[in-house]
Design an enzyme around this catalytic site. Sequence first.
Site, PDB file in Angstrom:
ATOM      1  N   GLU A  19      36.778  42.005  39.451  1.00  0.00           N
ATOM      2  CA  GLU A  19      36.613  42.181  38.015  1.00  0.00           C
ATOM      3  C   GLU A  19      36.707  40.808  37.356  1.00  0.00           C
ATOM      4  O   GLU A  19      37.727  40.117  37.486  1.00  0.00           O
ATOM      5  CB  GLU A  19      37.699  43.094  37.443  1.00  0.00           C
ATOM      6  CG  GLU A  19      37.558  44.548  37.852  1.00  0.00           C
ATOM      7  CD  GLU A  19      38.657  45.395  37.243  1.00  0.00           C
ATOM      8  OE1 GLU A  19      39.286  44.951  36.245  1.00  0.00           O
ATOM      9  OE2 GLU A  19      38.909  46.494  37.773  1.00  0.00           O
ATOM     10  N   ASP A  50      45.571  44.529  26.834  1.00  0.00           N
ATOM     11  CA  ASP A  50      46.127  43.572  27.788  1.00  0.00           C
ATOM     12  C   ASP A  50      47.512  43.085  27.375  1.00  0.00           C
ATOM     13  O   ASP A  50      47.819  42.939  26.193  1.00  0.00           O
ATOM     14  CB  ASP A  50      45.188  42.374  27.937  1.00  0.00           C
ATOM     15  CG  ASP A  50      43.879  42.771  28.585  1.00  0.00           C
ATOM     16  OD1 ASP A  50      43.940  43.465  29.610  1.00  0.00           O
ATOM     17  OD2 ASP A  50      42.818  42.409  28.073  1.00  0.00           O
TER      18      ASP A  50
END
Length: 258
Positions: A47, A58
């Site tokens: 990724e 995040d």
Amino acid sequence: MNKINQLFAQRGDKKLLSLYFCAGCPTLEGTGDVILAMQRRGIAMIEVGIPFSDPLADGPVIQSAATQALKNGMNLHILFSQLKAIKDQVQIPLVLMGYLNPILHYGIEDFCQSCVEAGVSGAIIPDLPFKDYQEVIKPIADKYDLRIIMLITPETSEERIRFIDDNTDGFVYMVSSAAITGAQKSFDEAKQEYFRRINAMNLRNPRMIGFGISNKQTLEAAQQNAAGAIIGSKFVTLLNESNNADEALDKLFDALER
């Protein structure tokens, strides 16, 4: 065949390991070297993070990496150029992971076309509404044979999980918890029960478990309950500390044995 589908079709009983890193961090020019090092060391799928100024899903590690990447000058145009430069050397699936805003600015069709030209097999867009995926993104992505990977969490209803499973291809990204990204030492009973509940649903798509995987215990729990595991924050931390992909991978593999 799309490389993501090919990977899962050919894996047999093998448990896969996928790694995330943020393009442009720790250095602007290092994206290709990190990808090739991962491939050389047996990582099954990568990724590649698209840095964004407001990465809501995040934790602090990946937020910091995104901030540094933006300071270094990384953007989608540069990223696609870097990926094109190594396209012929990359045999494993590459998945871009990023938020909707930079993709809309780039242009959805241009984004999908650039993905194909750069050897990218799929994209994960955490803030993409499913309705917009179905009506706007999916027809264009399908045209370019690009897989749009959707996420599920412990709070996702069974009805929605089955709807996602029926309307996507490639794999389902199974978020281990409803929290933001970040390393965890173990998965508690609630997370284990979540894993068991999804296992019992017998979904059509394979699943990869991510968020919080950083050691042997969390890795094994993920791999026992899915096709494999995705590691992000732990590897990003090690890569930033060493500024060398092979050294970071050595330290990661060591951590996963403990």
